[in-house]
Motif scaffolding. Sequence first.
Motif, PDB file in Angstrom:
ATOM      1  N   UNK A 198       0.821  -1.211   0.000  1.00 57.87           N
ATOM      2  CA  UNK A 198       0.000   0.000   0.000  1.00 57.87           C
ATOM      3  C   UNK A 198       0.858   1.266   0.000  1.00 57.87           C
ATOM      4  N   UNK A 199       1.982   1.240   0.718  1.00 56.43           N
ATOM      5  CA  UNK A 199       2.822   2.433   0.835  1.00 56.43           C
ATOM      6  C   UNK A 199       4.030   2.392  -0.104  1.00 56.43           C
ATOM      7  N   UNK A 200       4.014   1.450  -1.031  1.00 60.93           N
ATOM      8  CA  UNK A 200       5.179   1.212  -1.886  1.00 60.93           C
ATOM      9  C   UNK A 200       5.630   2.471  -2.630  1.00 60.93           C
ATOM     10  N   UNK A 201       4.711   3.138  -3.285  1.00 56.03           N
ATOM     11  CA  UNK A 201       5.096   4.304  -4.087  1.00 56.03           C
ATOM     12  C   UNK A 201       5.705   5.387  -3.209  1.00 56.03           C
ATOM     13  N   UNK A 202       5.105   5.650  -2.075  1.00 62.54           N
ATOM     14  CA  UNK A 202       5.621   6.684  -1.178  1.00 62.54           C
ATOM     15  C   UNK A 202       7.004   6.305  -0.641  1.00 62.54           C
ATOM     16  N   UNK A 203       7.151   5.027  -0.244  1.00 64.81           N
ATOM     17  CA  UNK A 203       8.402   4.587   0.370  1.00 64.81           C
ATOM     18  C   UNK A 203       9.543   4.446  -0.628  1.00 64.81           C
ATOM     19  N   UNK A 204       9.221   4.110  -1.870  1.00 66.39           N
ATOM     20  CA  UNK A 204      10.270   3.877  -2.860  1.00 66.39           C
ATOM     21  C   UNK A 204      10.549   5.085  -3.749  1.00 66.39           C
TER      22      UNK A 204
END
Length: 254
Positions: free
Chosen positions: A121-127
Amino acid sequence: MFLGICIREDGLISISTRPLPGTTRDPLYPDSDGEPIGETDYHVVATIHLLAALRQWYRQREDVYVAGDMLLYYEEGNPRACRGPDVMVCKGVQGKHRRRSFRTWEEGIAPSVIFEVTSRKTRREDEEEKPRVYAGLGVKELYLFDPEGEYLRPRLKGFRLAAGQYQAVAADAEGKLFSPELGLGLAVEKDLSRLIDPATCLPLQTDEEKDEALRRAAGEANEARREAELERQRSAMLEAELARLRAARSSDES
């Protein structure tokens, strides 16, 4: 309060006080974003474990502050310039007092190391989004950990800042990473990202783990004492029986 002391041109000493960084409440910079610390128990436990282990590691360093799920503001006057790292290690702070938020212009520094406990769910923000901000702030190391193994391969990745960009850190043959900033190794153990003391090659223990180890050791010691006492009693009973048999044999021979 901070106590500021300076020597003026006329030779007199000027003393001023100001609030400790991050302790004042400012409605422009909220203390919370209203989001939970983690999506699932896996994320919460992994985050709390990293936070506890790092605080234990730096317990004697007054110039190192370790924070978890705290808002990081990095542009004075712009509350939208904000991110919420899962765990951050801040070197060069003026005290490890409790803070409402971390504001770089008050602290005079940016975090040195940041951990993000990530998910699909947070992949885009974290990467993508957070690394751009952290690189711009000069955060020297960034680590992503996927406790449930939802998408990240491997589940633990490290990045080191070089020429303003994050470069992936190569793992060793066992899949472990090493953090020069922390002076610690990092490894995956079940649902946790463990920090490894290179001096002992053992994972850092949190206070809770130390208490559990002490309880286990005390239980084993009590069990050993109980077994020793039972053995002593068995030996005493055997000696008493042998003495009785010798006495009976002597009586029969006479």
